[in-house]
Design a protein around this motif. Structure first.
Motif, PDB file in Angstrom:
ATOM      1  N   UNK A 142      -0.957   4.021  -5.116  1.00  0.00           N
ATOM      2  CA  UNK A 142      -2.317   3.689  -5.562  1.00  0.00           C
ATOM      3  C   UNK A 142      -3.292   4.795  -5.212  1.00  0.00           C
ATOM      4  N   UNK A 143      -2.954   5.606  -4.195  1.00  0.00           N
ATOM      5  CA  UNK A 143      -3.866   6.637  -3.690  1.00  0.00           C
ATOM      6  C   UNK A 143      -3.126   7.960  -3.592  1.00  0.00           C
ATOM      7  N   UNK A 144      -3.782   9.026  -4.065  1.00  0.00           N
ATOM      8  CA  UNK A 144      -3.250  10.387  -3.937  1.00  0.00           C
ATOM      9  C   UNK A 144      -4.295  11.254  -3.248  1.00  0.00           C
ATOM     10  N   UNK A 145      -3.837  12.101  -2.327  1.00  0.00           N
ATOM     11  CA  UNK A 145      -4.708  13.030  -1.605  1.00  0.00           C
ATOM     12  C   UNK A 145      -4.210  14.446  -1.825  1.00  0.00           C
ATOM     13  N   UNK A 146      -5.116  15.353  -2.161  1.00  0.00           N
ATOM     14  CA  UNK A 146      -4.776  16.767  -2.292  1.00  0.00           C
ATOM     15  C   UNK A 146      -6.020  17.601  -1.998  1.00  0.00           C
ATOM     16  N   UNK A 147      -5.996  18.882  -2.383  1.00  0.00           N
ATOM     17  CA  UNK A 147      -7.110  19.792  -2.114  1.00  0.00           C
ATOM     18  C   UNK A 147      -8.142  19.757  -3.239  1.00  0.00           C
ATOM     19  N   UNK A 148      -9.281  20.402  -2.972  1.00  0.00           N
ATOM     20  CA  UNK A 148     -10.294  20.628  -3.994  1.00  0.00           C
ATOM     21  C   UNK A 148      -9.852  21.802  -4.888  1.00  0.00           C
TER      22      UNK A 148
ATOM     23  N   UNK B 217      -4.845   4.730  -8.889  1.00  0.00           N
ATOM     24  CA  UNK B 217      -6.166   4.102  -8.835  1.00  0.00           C
ATOM     25  C   UNK B 217      -7.224   5.014  -8.237  1.00  0.00           C
ATOM     26  N   UNK B 218      -6.852   5.783  -7.188  1.00  0.00           N
ATOM     27  CA  UNK B 218      -7.852   6.580  -6.488  1.00  0.00           C
ATOM     28  C   UNK B 218      -7.270   7.943  -6.121  1.00  0.00           C
ATOM     29  N   UNK B 219      -8.038   8.992  -6.387  1.00  0.00           N
ATOM     30  CA  UNK B 219      -7.651  10.358  -6.032  1.00  0.00           C
ATOM     31  C   UNK B 219      -8.735  10.933  -5.133  1.00  0.00           C
TER      32      UNK B 219
ATOM     33  N   UNK C  17       0.846  -1.196   0.000  1.00  0.00           N
ATOM     34  CA  UNK C  17       0.000   0.000   0.000  1.00  0.00           C
ATOM     35  C   UNK C  17       0.881   1.245   0.000  1.00  0.00           C
ATOM     36  N   UNK C  18       0.571   2.175  -0.930  1.00  0.00           N
ATOM     37  CA  UNK C  18       1.405   3.373  -1.059  1.00  0.00           C
ATOM     38  C   UNK C  18       0.505   4.600  -1.243  1.00  0.00           C
ATOM     39  N   UNK C  19       0.671   5.547  -0.342  1.00  0.00           N
ATOM     40  CA  UNK C  19      -0.161   6.749  -0.286  1.00  0.00           C
ATOM     41  C   UNK C  19       0.700   7.978  -0.536  1.00  0.00           C
ATOM     42  N   UNK C  20       0.245   8.865  -1.414  1.00  0.00           N
ATOM     43  CA  UNK C  20       0.948  10.111  -1.730  1.00  0.00           C
ATOM     44  C   UNK C  20       0.040  11.290  -1.391  1.00  0.00           C
ATOM     45  N   UNK C  21       0.576  12.249  -0.642  1.00  0.00           N
ATOM     46  CA  UNK C  21      -0.172  13.453  -0.287  1.00  0.00           C
ATOM     47  C   UNK C  21       0.559  14.670  -0.828  1.00  0.00           C
TER      48      UNK C  21
END
Length: 285
Positions: free
Chosen positions: A131-137, A169-171, A7-11
């Motif tokens: 697989x997952x990236x998190x950022x702002x609107x 895969x998911x943002x 599992x790899x998460x990027x912010x």
């Protein structure tokens, strides 16, 4: 390169402290569960307003160095070992608040070439393969130019990386349900006589507040409240954290609740549930 966890998460965040406010509990939780967490910070917040009087002599490069030290301390509190500055240290400077002359600085992040800045992020995406990236609107949560640009850069990088064969895969975008914020402020108003803050901020001062139907994921980080609070406290130039209480204030000296359940809106990818409780839900990892 050492083999990374499954599992790899990027912010992607604009300034030091944004990551701890928005995602501190989420990062600590996934690290504790064995995921790889990468934080990209786009500027060092050289134009941030300083709270402690003893540090108010800092500005420009001096403030940038202090905020970089604070960021390292916050990441140590959360357990994050992979934190980087977009394009390397000093590549992009803080743009100041919207509508100020700081926005015209040719070296500020707001003025950055979008594809060039996104290219730096694509390099990280190709290395880490999150697989997952998190950022702002699109509004950056509250309209700050660096937050808006971080959103643009992150979303452009997702597109460019996919074009090069490295799809994410998911943002998700950072969100907070209005009902949760209102409940938090109700508790805060009851606590104010005993707190080192004169008043509470307005509900809409909390970045990313939206009506609940936009929320698709709620990550319960309650077990990591202490880690999140320690990370917030590390950002001493920008944040004042109430002793032994789940509240903090920015330079406006208006108190806000510390949320340890952190909320998100899925904007790319297939949801694993309604609502999701895991950002990796549905990926079979």
């Amino acid at each position: 390169m050492t083999e990374l966890p499954a599992r790899r998460l990027l912010l992607v965040h604009a300034h030091p402290d944004d990551e701890s406010i928005n995602n501190g509990a989420t990062m600590a939780k996934y690290l504790a569960e064995g995921a790889h967490v990468t934080l990209i910070t786009c500027t060092l917040g050289e134009r941030g307003e300083i709270i402690p009087p003893a540090l108010r002599h800092l500005s420009g490069a001096g403030l940038a160095e202090e905020r970089e030290r604070e960021l390292a301390a916050a990441m140590k509190a959360l357990g994050v070992t992979d934190h980087r500055l977009l394009g390397g240290p000093g590549r992009y400077r803080d743009s100041g608040m919207m509508g100020t002359s700081d926005n015209d600085d040719p070296g500020c992040f707001w003025r950055a070439d979008l594809d060039e800045a996104a290219g730096h992020l694509v390099e990280v995406i190709r290395e880490i393969r999150p697989q997952v990236l998190v950022t702002y609107d699109p509004d950056g949560g509250y309209g700050h130019p660096d937050h808006i640009q971080a959103h643009r850069v992150a979303m452009r990088a997702v597109q460019l990386a996919a074009d090069a064969g490295q799809s994410i895969a998911k943002v998700y975008w950072n969100r907070v349900p209005r009902s949760v914020v209102e409940e938090g402020f109700a508790r805060l108003r009851d606590a104010l006589p005993g707190l080192p803050f004169a008043a509470a901020a307005a509900v809409d001062d909390v970045p990313g507040v939206v009506d609940g139907e936009l929320i698709t994921a709620a990550v319960d980080g309650g077990a990591y409240a202490a880690a999140k609070t320690a990370a917030l406290r590390a950002h001493a130039t920008q944040l004042e954290v109430a002793p032994d209480q789940p509240y903090f204030a920015l330079s406006n000296e208006l108190a806000q609740p510390v949320f340890t359940t952190e909320y998100y809106e899925l904007v790319q990818g297939v949801p694993g549930g309604a609502p999701e409780t895991d950002l990796f839900e549905g990926l079979g990892l």
